[in-house]
Design an enzyme around this catalytic site. Structure first.
Site, PDB file in Angstrom:
ATOM      1  N   GLY A  55       0.826  -1.204   0.000  1.00 37.33           N
ATOM      2  CA  GLY A  55       0.000   0.000   0.000  1.00 37.33           C
ATOM      3  C   GLY A  55       0.858   1.251   0.000  1.00 37.33           C
ATOM      4  N   ASN A  56       0.269   2.391   0.313  1.00 37.95           N
ATOM      5  CA  ASN A  56       1.047   3.637   0.418  1.00 37.95           C
ATOM      6  C   ASN A  56       0.456   4.510   1.512  1.00 37.95           C
ATOM      7  OD1 ASN A  56      -0.988   5.496  -0.823  1.00 37.95           O
ATOM      8  ND2 ASN A  56      -0.694   4.097  -2.559  1.00 37.95           N
ATOM      9  N   TYR A  57       1.026   5.700   1.694  1.00 36.21           N
ATOM     10  CA  TYR A  57       0.691   6.531   2.860  1.00 36.21           C
ATOM     11  C   TYR A  57      -0.491   7.472   2.645  1.00 36.21           C
ATOM     12  CZ  TYR A  57       5.233   5.050   4.638  1.00 36.21           C
ATOM     13  OH  TYR A  57       6.278   4.312   5.090  1.00 36.21           O
ATOM     14  N   ALA A 104      -4.042   7.594  -4.754  1.00 33.28           N
ATOM     15  CA  ALA A 104      -2.687   7.080  -4.969  1.00 33.28           C
ATOM     16  C   ALA A 104      -2.843   5.581  -5.263  1.00 33.28           C
ATOM     17  CB  ALA A 104      -1.841   7.320  -3.731  1.00 33.28           C
TER      18      ALA A 104
END
Ligand code: PMT
Length: 402
Positions: free
Chosen positions: A209-211, A277
């Site tokens: 995943g990402n932030y 994102a």
């Protein structure tokens, strides 16, 4: 500024939060509004009409007529007079009556006659608020295009803690100001927004995943809805809630799920703002069992590209549809963003850089540059994500009128 000269009907019902109505009344008057208070009989048990008429300089309306001389109080006239009606606090009982047209007091008859937009600030115990009956009534009021000012989470009069506290008067004023300053410039427009990260599953307990927190995408959804748009917000896993009643939220987890939902509705949309994102890659294999640790061997994960949602929309875009994308960059920022703008056939791209402090993931602020296909650009200073969202929506409005 935008509330100056506005005529506001303030409805007050029987909740302990009625004490906040005095502050709300005073704050509206300070902003230059004219306020007419309408109270339910139960509302008068919690705050006296004397306080409110002293603050507004007008008698409080509560009964259908004045008992001693028979003067009729016209709810129809109030409905025509007002620029907005706010019901704060709104109890579960009043919300139920509003949703079902039970016109047994002056506040409900005024609501049913109201020509102006109506804002409702619920106040009740957490279990009452969560009850399916209350939620059904709130959804009915949303379907009538009333604006629900979501209650806050905190300590309640019942000594319990949870969601149900009437929103603070300053926040109610802020929402009214946004409504009046932006008007209905996106009325009848359908706007699709993607937000948050996507999670690509590796095994039952792990993902790539990402932030992304979703803050930028959610601010865009609120900004569009405040200008009258019907918004569909397709979001990856985030810890945020939507406030505006014209936002339909669809939760997804992976890029594939986001792709399916977005492409399924894009043809009916006027605008798409792609703020999510999205993970560029997903694991080739999803392991049904938790992947076991091996002491000495490196772990290799084979990844395969996810569908590019923005590029797909760019290909199927019809004349008149607008697509705005985002680019989060770490190096060669403008060159990379401009490449994505052209490759994905976007109408503009919003560049934010990880090199600017206060910009990008998780922050409440952002610093953006908007790049256009003719190679022109607009730089903006660091601002709150709410203000950044409004700058972006201003650009969309410009394109819609061209
Ligand atoms: O959520 P916050 O914490 O508030 O942070 C906001 C943000 C930093 C996530 C946001 O401002 C932002 O920059 N979003 C896009 C980040 C990004 O992934 O950019 P990108 O360069 O990888 O993608 C370019 C564009 O294509 C984006 O519009 C993206 O949504 C879209 N895309 C990318 C990959 C893919 N498979 N499908 C896509 O649609």
């Amino acid at each position: 500024m935008s509330l100056k000269g506005k005529k506001i009907v303030l409805g007050i019902t029987g909740s302990i939060a009625a004490y906040k109505a005095a502050y709300l009344t005073r704050a509206l008057i300070r902003k230059g509004s004219e306020v007419q208070v309408v109270m339910t009989p139960a509302g008068k048990e919690f705050i006296t009409p004397v306080t409110l008429s002293a603050l507004t300089g007008k008698p409080v309306v509560s009964e259908f007529f004045t008992a001693n001389d028979g003067t009729w109080h016209s709810h129809v006239d109030l409905g025509l007079w007002a620029d907005a009606m706010i019901i704060a606090p709104a109890t579960a009982s009043t919300i139920g009556k509003m949703a079902n047209g039970i016109a047994d007091n002056m506040l409900i008859t005024t609501y049913l006659s109201m020509k102006a937009p109506v804002f409702i600030a619920p106040a009740m115990d957490l279990d009452m608020y969560a009850h399916p009956s209350t939620q059904r009534n709130i959804n009915t009021l949303k379907s009538f295009k009333n604006h629900i000012i979501e209650p806050a989470t905190g300590f309640l009069a019942s000594k319990l803690e949870g969601k149900g506290r009437m929103e603070e008067p300053d926040e109610i004023i802020k929402q009214l100001e946004i409504f009046f300053s932006k008007g209905d410039s996106l009325s009848k427009k359908k706007v699709l927004i993607t937000a948050g990260p996507t999670y690509e599953k590796l095994d039952p307990v792990r993902y790539i995943g990402n932030y992304s927190s979703g803050k930028m995408g959610f601010a865009l959804a609120e900004a569009c809805a405040s200008r009258g748009a019907d918004v569909v917000l397709i979001t990856g896993p985030v810890n945020l809630s939507v406030k505006h009643s014209s936002i339909q939220r669809i939760n997804v987890e992976s890029a594939d799920q986001m792709y399916q939902k977005v492409t399924g509705i894009f043809q009916d949309m006027d605008v798409a703002i792609l703020c999510a994102a999205v993970a560029d890659y997903k694991p080739v294999v999803f392991s049904k069992n938790k992947i076991k640790r091996k002491e000495k061997e490196p772990m290799l994960i084979e990844l395969t590209p996810n569908p590019d949602i923005a590029a797909t929309l760019g290909k199927i875009k019809k004349k008149g549809q607008i697509i705005a994308g985002f680019a989060l960059e770490t190096d060669n920022e403008e060159e990379n963003a401009s490449g994505k703008l052209k490759k994905k056939n976007l109408d503009f791209i919003v560049l934010n850089s990880m090199n600017d402090s206060g910009a990008g993931f998780k922050t409440d602020t952002n610093k953006i540059t908007i790049l256009f296909p003719d190679n022109s650009k607009k730089d903006f200073p660091l601002k709150s994500k709410t203000d950044v969202a409004n700058d972006i929506v201003d650009e969309i409005e410009q394109l819609l009128i061209q």
